[in-house]
Write an enzyme that holds these catalytic residues in place. Structure first.
Site, PDB file in Angstrom:
ATOM      1  N   ASP A   1       0.858  -1.172   0.000  1.00 40.83           N
ATOM      2  CA  ASP A   1       0.000   0.000   0.000  1.00 40.83           C
ATOM      3  C   ASP A   1       0.899   1.229   0.000  1.00 40.83           C
ATOM      4  O   ASP A   1       1.662   1.444   0.940  1.00 40.83           O
ATOM      5  CB  ASP A   1      -0.897  -0.018   1.247  1.00 40.83           C
TER       6      ASP A   1
ATOM      7  N   GLU B   1      -1.122  -1.305  -6.024  1.00 39.82           N
ATOM      8  CA  GLU B   1      -2.351  -0.594  -6.369  1.00 39.82           C
ATOM      9  C   GLU B   1      -2.247  -0.073  -7.799  1.00 39.82           C
ATOM     10  O   GLU B   1      -1.177   0.350  -8.218  1.00 39.82           O
ATOM     11  CB  GLU B   1      -2.538   0.610  -5.454  1.00 39.82           C
TER      12      GLU B   1
ATOM     13  N   CYS C   1     -13.929  -3.214   5.832  1.00 41.59           N
ATOM     14  CA  CYS C   1     -13.580  -4.007   7.013  1.00 41.59           C
ATOM     15  C   CYS C   1     -13.135  -5.391   6.567  1.00 41.59           C
ATOM     16  O   CYS C   1     -13.795  -6.027   5.753  1.00 41.59           O
ATOM     17  CB  CYS C   1     -14.782  -4.131   7.942  1.00 41.59           C
TER      18      CYS C   1
ATOM     19  N   CYS D   1     -15.890  -8.110   8.401  1.00 40.74           N
ATOM     20  CA  CYS D   1     -17.281  -8.289   7.974  1.00 40.74           C
ATOM     21  C   CYS D   1     -17.572  -7.692   6.600  1.00 40.74           C
ATOM     22  O   CYS D   1     -18.674  -7.847   6.074  1.00 40.74           O
ATOM     23  CB  CYS D   1     -18.235  -7.687   9.011  1.00 40.74           C
TER      24      CYS D   1
ATOM     25  N   CYS E   1     -13.883  -0.807  12.801  1.00 44.61           N
ATOM     26  CA  CYS E   1     -15.117  -1.026  12.052  1.00 44.61           C
ATOM     27  C   CYS E   1     -16.304  -0.527  12.873  1.00 44.61           C
ATOM     28  O   CYS E   1     -16.421  -0.826  14.060  1.00 44.61           O
ATOM     29  CB  CYS E   1     -15.280  -2.508  11.737  1.00 44.61           C
TER      30      CYS E   1
ATOM     31  N   ASP F   1      -3.304   1.303   7.214  1.00 47.77           N
ATOM     32  CA  ASP F   1      -2.568   1.088   5.964  1.00 47.77           C
ATOM     33  C   ASP F   1      -2.126  -0.361   5.798  1.00 47.77           C
ATOM     34  O   ASP F   1      -2.127  -0.905   4.694  1.00 47.77           O
ATOM     35  CB  ASP F   1      -1.362   2.023   5.907  1.00 47.77           C
TER      36      ASP F   1
HETATM   37 ZN    ZN Z   1     -16.492  -5.040  10.435  1.00 50.14          ZN
END
Ligand code: ZN
Length: 466
Positions: free
Chosen positions: A228, A315, A387, A390, A405, A415
């Protein structure tokens, strides 16, 4: 295998005066050729064959050099091979026509005959490359001035002997023999370049017996390193490592020195010798910054590539889009300009340019192919907002370096989390459906057509313990 070696030249006074003169002359023919091609386009495609756009009167179609020679004279390349059907497009291109006209130029302007002929030819071919780039969507060729026309290329006749180099029509010249050319390589071309602190030569060498480096096929990739790119830290890796960003031109000290030297230039009278001296000093400081950055980036790229992985995931950034200026805001009633945040963004733009991500990516690609690894570019959309537990995507998930989150409370370094997301997306592509695989494999074969100039590295990269 083709590769480039770069050396600093040690020209004497006569050499450097001559080379500077050459640059001026080559620039004038370059600009003339470009103007001629533009005129040809105007005459043939916009105004039709019988009107000259500059005089606005009816004229014969022979006012512009390229259309003149394309219309009459020798429009065909080689009659024999045309009849045989070997040549598919026997018509001469604008570049061909301009190259065949070079002897005529030498007759008309005899001082051009002091320049080596292959240099003159390469100069016209350079315009061909500029046009090719334009047709691929990268901006129309520009007229050149002293500051952006600083190099010329030899195609033939360059010889090396110890720490001396022979350049046709310039003679033997000494250079700093900082690394030796390995056995079995022949010189294909040499480009002379003027930089702030002197002249450099970049020698293109080839050895046909050594095969080109082949990147690993995607279905053999098992482990991936996600990267990243950022500004506070240059790179965050998915194995929890961080690489510093020294901010070579935007740190406090460099900014101050740049400001002072820039001011010293602008305070001196225009056209004076002292202004020239001050400008040279400023230029040298810029070059020093660039050199430091390049050396550091090779180091970083080597660190990333020599980890024990099969592929590096990066990226796919749109950097020129990131550097764009903010939209202008106008007050509808008074017609005055409102604040649009550009002055705040200016600093960020400078930091992005200073980090030089695309240069770093180029170096990583080059070194990865050299070690038989693959670089895969990944769409970074929402990589630092999603996240990892989830899948909830929200801007408020991220607060500076922290990632918490809002739905499930999962927390991590933002990062490094992004780097891991990039790695996982890459693994998905590698292990994913066959259509995706084929598409990205096509991309993989296109990797690294351009070799970055490598100045300080040894011939084979040393495997370090990273
Ligand atoms: Zn989450």
């Amino acid at each position: 295998m083709l590769t480039n070696f770069c050396f600093k030249l040690r020209p004497n006074v006569t050499h450097s005066i001559k080379m500077s003169n050459w640059l001026d002359m080559l620039r004038s023919t370059y600009n003339w050729s470009l103007a001629d091609r533009i005129a040809q386009y105007n005459q043939q495609f916009i105004q039709g064959n019988y009107c000259d756009i500059t005089t606005k009167g009816e004229a014969c179609p022979l006012t512009c050099f390229v259309s003149k020679n394309g219309a009459s004279g020798e429009p065909w390349k080689d009659n024999k091979s045309v009849l045989d059907g070997k040549l598919k497009n026997p018509r001469r291109s604008a570049g061909d026509i301009q190259i065949t006209a070079l002897p005529e130029l030498k007759k008309r302007a005899p001082w051009f005959s002091e320049i080596d002929s292959t240099v003159l030819q390469q100069n016209v071919k350079r315009l061909d490359t500029a046009y090719k780039n334009f047709f691929e969507g990268r901006g129309f060729p520009k007229f050149k001035n002293r500051s952006n026309f600083t190099s010329f290329t030899y195609q033939m006749g360059v010889k090396l002997q110890g720490s001396k180099i022979y350049l046709p029509k310039l003679g033997w010249m000494r250079f700093f023999n900082s690394r030796s050319i390995p056995n079995g390589f022949t010189i294909k071309a040499a480009t002379i370049r003027k930089r702030q602190d002197g002249w450099y030569v970049s020698i293109r060498i080839e050895n046909k017996s050594i095969p080109d480096y082949i990147p690993k096929p995607l279905n053999e990739v098992e482990s991936v390193l996600g990267c990243d790119l950022g500004i506070t830290k240059l790179v965050h890796l998915s194995d929890r490592h961080q690489i510093n960003n020294p901010k070579f031109s935007t740190n406090k000290k460099a900014k101050r020195t740049l400001k002072i030297r820039q001011r010293r230039v602008s305070k001196k009278a225009k056209g004076s010798k002292n202004r020239k001296k001050a400008a040279n000093k400023l230029g040298r400081f810029h070059k020093k910054i660039t050199d430091k950055r390049v050396a550091y980036q090779w180091d970083v790229a080597n660190k990333i590539v020599s980890r024990k992985v099969d592929a590096v995931a990066l990226e796919d950034l749109n950097i020129s889009g990131m550097l764009k200026r903010c939209k202008v805001k106008v007050d509808e009633i008074s017609g005055r300009f409102l604040k649009n945040g550009q002055s705040r963004k200016k600093g960020l733009n400078r930091s992005i340019s200073d980090a030089a991500w695309s240069e770093l990516i180029l170096k990583i690609e080059y070194l990865a192919v050299k070690q038989g690894k693959v670089v895969i570019k990944i769409n970074p959309k929402h990589s630092s907002q999603e996240c990892r537990n989830c899948g909830h995507i929200d801007k408020s998930n991220r607060d500076g370096e922290k990632f918490i989150c809002t739905q499930c409370g999962y927390h991590e370094h933002a990062d490094i989390g992004a780097a891991k997301t990039i790695r996982d997306r890459c693994l998905e592509i590698v292990r994913g459906d066959s259509a995706k695989l084929a598409a990205s494999q096509q991309n993989a074969q296109k990797i690294s057509p351009r070799t970055p100039v490598q100045t300080w590295r040894v011939w084979e990269p040393v495997q370090t313990g990273y």
